[in-house]
Design a protein around this motif. Structure first.
Motif, PDB file in Angstrom:
ATOM      1  N   VAL A  55     -31.495  10.575 -55.515  1.00 19.71           N
ATOM      2  CA  VAL A  55     -31.902  10.700 -56.921  1.00 19.71           C
ATOM      3  C   VAL A  55     -30.716  11.156 -57.768  1.00 19.71           C
ATOM      4  CG1 VAL A  55     -33.482  11.818 -58.523  1.00 19.71           C
ATOM      5  CG2 VAL A  55     -34.276  11.189 -56.241  1.00 19.71           C
ATOM      6  N   TRP A  56     -29.934  12.106 -57.252  1.00 25.97           N
ATOM      7  CA  TRP A  56     -28.741  12.566 -57.963  1.00 25.97           C
ATOM      8  C   TRP A  56     -27.782  11.409 -58.222  1.00 25.97           C
ATOM      9  CZ3 TRP A  56     -27.082  16.676 -60.542  1.00 25.97           C
ATOM     10  CH2 TRP A  56     -27.663  17.931 -60.329  1.00 25.97           C
ATOM     11  N   ARG A  57     -27.525  10.616 -57.175  1.00 24.39           N
ATOM     12  CA  ARG A  57     -26.547   9.517 -57.296  1.00 24.39           C
ATOM     13  C   ARG A  57     -27.021   8.448 -58.273  1.00 24.39           C
ATOM     14  NH1 ARG A  57     -22.568  10.414 -53.783  1.00 24.39           N
ATOM     15  NH2 ARG A  57     -23.008  11.671 -51.930  1.00 24.39           N
ATOM     16  N   ALA A  58     -28.325   8.367 -58.461  1.00 24.09           N
ATOM     17  CA  ALA A  58     -28.873   7.407 -59.415  1.00 24.09           C
ATOM     18  C   ALA A  58     -28.961   7.983 -60.827  1.00 24.09           C
ATOM     19  CB  ALA A  58     -30.256   6.950 -58.958  1.00 24.09           C
TER      20      ALA A  58
ATOM     21  N   THR B 252     -40.475  11.258 -63.775  1.00 23.34           N
ATOM     22  CA  THR B 252     -39.091  10.991 -64.166  1.00 23.34           C
ATOM     23  C   THR B 252     -38.208  12.159 -63.760  1.00 23.34           C
ATOM     24  OG1 THR B 252     -39.870   9.747 -66.098  1.00 23.34           O
ATOM     25  CG2 THR B 252     -37.560  10.427 -66.088  1.00 23.34           C
ATOM     26  N   ALA B 253     -37.050  11.842 -63.177  1.00 21.93           N
ATOM     27  CA  ALA B 253     -36.061  12.866 -62.817  1.00 21.93           C
ATOM     28  C   ALA B 253     -35.002  12.932 -63.901  1.00 21.93           C
ATOM     29  CB  ALA B 253     -35.434  12.537 -61.474  1.00 21.93           C
ATOM     30  N   ARG B 254     -34.654  14.134 -64.314  1.00 23.42           N
ATOM     31  CA  ARG B 254     -33.655  14.333 -65.359  1.00 23.42           C
ATOM     32  C   ARG B 254     -32.649  15.388 -64.934  1.00 23.42           C
ATOM     33  NH1 ARG B 254     -37.662  14.739 -70.658  1.00 23.42           N
ATOM     34  NH2 ARG B 254     -38.434  12.578 -70.598  1.00 23.42           N
ATOM     35  N   ILE B 255     -31.375  15.088 -65.117  1.00 21.36           N
ATOM     36  CA  ILE B 255     -30.319  16.046 -64.814  1.00 21.36           C
ATOM     37  C   ILE B 255     -30.188  17.003 -65.997  1.00 21.36           C
ATOM     38  CG2 ILE B 255     -27.858  16.336 -64.389  1.00 21.36           C
ATOM     39  CD1 ILE B 255     -27.897  13.642 -62.972  1.00 21.36           C
ATOM     40  N   ARG B 256     -30.310  18.297 -65.720  1.00 24.07           N
ATOM     41  CA  ARG B 256     -30.232  19.337 -66.753  1.00 24.07           C
ATOM     42  C   ARG B 256     -29.155  20.324 -66.333  1.00 24.07           C
ATOM     43  NH1 ARG B 256     -34.280  22.594 -66.522  1.00 24.07           N
ATOM     44  NH2 ARG B 256     -34.554  23.083 -68.717  1.00 24.07           N
ATOM     45  N   GLY B 257     -27.952  20.195 -66.895  1.00 23.95           N
ATOM     46  CA  GLY B 257     -26.862  21.071 -66.482  1.00 23.95           C
ATOM     47  C   GLY B 257     -26.517  20.821 -65.025  1.00 23.95           C
TER      48      GLY B 257
ATOM     49  N   ARG C 227     -34.523  27.386 -65.078  1.00 26.75           N
ATOM     50  CA  ARG C 227     -34.772  27.414 -66.525  1.00 26.75           C
ATOM     51  C   ARG C 227     -33.484  27.661 -67.311  1.00 26.75           C
ATOM     52  NH1 ARG C 227     -39.971  27.587 -68.282  1.00 26.75           N
ATOM     53  NH2 ARG C 227     -41.588  27.802 -66.676  1.00 26.75           N
ATOM     54  N   LEU C 228     -32.556  28.399 -66.721  1.00 25.76           N
ATOM     55  CA  LEU C 228     -31.273  28.646 -67.379  1.00 25.76           C
ATOM     56  C   LEU C 228     -30.319  27.461 -67.246  1.00 25.76           C
ATOM     57  CD1 LEU C 228     -30.653  32.345 -66.234  1.00 25.76           C
ATOM     58  CD2 LEU C 228     -31.328  31.564 -68.520  1.00 25.76           C
ATOM     59  N   GLU C 229     -30.707  26.462 -66.448  1.00 22.80           N
ATOM     60  CA  GLU C 229     -29.883  25.274 -66.200  1.00 22.80           C
ATOM     61  C   GLU C 229     -28.523  25.671 -65.613  1.00 22.80           C
ATOM     62  OE1 GLU C 229     -29.651  22.642 -69.522  1.00 22.80           O
ATOM     63  OE2 GLU C 229     -31.761  22.863 -70.040  1.00 22.80           O
ATOM     64  N   PHE C 230     -28.493  26.803 -64.914  1.00 23.01           N
ATOM     65  CA  PHE C 230     -27.220  27.289 -64.368  1.00 23.01           C
ATOM     66  C   PHE C 230     -26.915  26.601 -63.035  1.00 23.01           C
ATOM     67  CE2 PHE C 230     -25.155  30.590 -61.633  1.00 23.01           C
ATOM     68  CZ  PHE C 230     -23.894  30.435 -62.163  1.00 23.01           C
ATOM     69  N   ILE C 231     -27.766  26.826 -62.063  1.00 24.98           N
ATOM     70  CA  ILE C 231     -27.584  26.200 -60.760  1.00 24.98           C
ATOM     71  C   ILE C 231     -28.916  26.283 -60.020  1.00 24.98           C
ATOM     72  CG2 ILE C 231     -26.875  28.294 -59.526  1.00 24.98           C
ATOM     73  CD1 ILE C 231     -24.808  26.581 -58.072  1.00 24.98           C
ATOM     74  N   SER C 232     -29.207  25.288 -59.216  1.00 24.49           N
ATOM     75  CA  SER C 232     -30.435  25.301 -58.434  1.00 24.49           C
ATOM     76  C   SER C 232     -30.158  25.928 -57.077  1.00 24.49           C
ATOM     77  CB  SER C 232     -30.966  23.880 -58.241  1.00 24.49           C
ATOM     78  OG  SER C 232     -32.085  23.908 -57.379  1.00 24.49           O
TER      79      SER C 232
END
Length: 214
Positions: free
Chosen positions: A51-54, A117-122, A176-181
């Motif tokens: 999913v990340w690569r897409a 839907t997958a969304r990249i957030r930070g 929520r902080l979009e810092f790192i998962s």
């Protein structure tokens, strides 16, 4: 969800390998579903690397990841705990198992009828799904997963439940902080706990002389 495709792939591979070791160390057949949980978590991470690569978006891979994370885990965890629990604890585990089944059915229906839907957030990857009564579903999910571990009657699994509850709160805050998962590290720690749990379980009378083959 880790912070990149590479991190997800590496973490997923390591977690899946831990799951294989858990399954191999299991000495009772009824412990196998819970011992194999890291295999499921590892597959989840590996799928998410795709999913990340897409760059996120929709599609079968995104749906597959959501299916594992939502309806499958909501049902797998309480039933796995119910199977492994001592007989005196099984009656109180009926509630989280029933809640898990209901929550899993509702989540599966939502995934089948609504887009995800997958969304990249930070440095994080988020998933958007229009769930009906989201608060109720989240509560049901936590009762099914964390609640089952806390009611398991097994000291190590109770501590795992405490770890899951605390880790989930930390992961949610950082997301929520979009810092790192931190979900992948959290899943890895839980998998190591299950590795220790699976190795120390003695075989029950019904399992004597019947080795588990994996």
């Amino acid at each position: 969800m880790c912070w990149s495709a590479t991190a997800d792939l590496v973490a997923g591979t390591a977690i899946a390998a831990t799951g294989a070791a858990c399954a191999a160390r299991t000495r009772r057949l009824r412990d196998l579903p819970l011992a194999a949980l890291p295999l499921l978590l590892g597959a989840h991470q590996i799928i998410e690397s795709v999913v990340w690569r897409a760059d996120g978006g929709t599609g079968p891979v995104t749906v597959a990841r959501a299916v594992i994370a939502l309806p499958v885990l909501a049902l797998w965890v309480p039933l796995g705990v119910l199977c492994a629990a001592p007989s005196q604890a099984r009656r109180r585990l009926v509630l989280p198992s029933a809640v898990g089944a209901a929550t899993s059915a509702a989540l599966a229906y939502s995934l089948a009828t609504r887009p995800v839907t997958a969304r990249i957030r930070g440095h994080t990857l988020g998933y958007v799904l229009d769930l009906p009564h989201p608060g109720l579903l989240v509560a049901g999910y936590l009762v099914a997963t964390v609640g089952a571990l806390l009611l398991s009657g097994d000291r190590l699994l109770v501590w795992l439940g405490v770890l899951v509850a605390g880790g989930a709160a930390v992961c949610a805050a950082l997301w929520r902080l979009e810092f790192i998962s931190t979900w992948c590290a959290f899943a890895a720690v839980c998998s190591v706990v299950l590795l220790g749990w699976s190795g120390r379980r003695p075989p029950g009378p019904a399992d004597q002389g019947r080795p588990v083959r994996v």
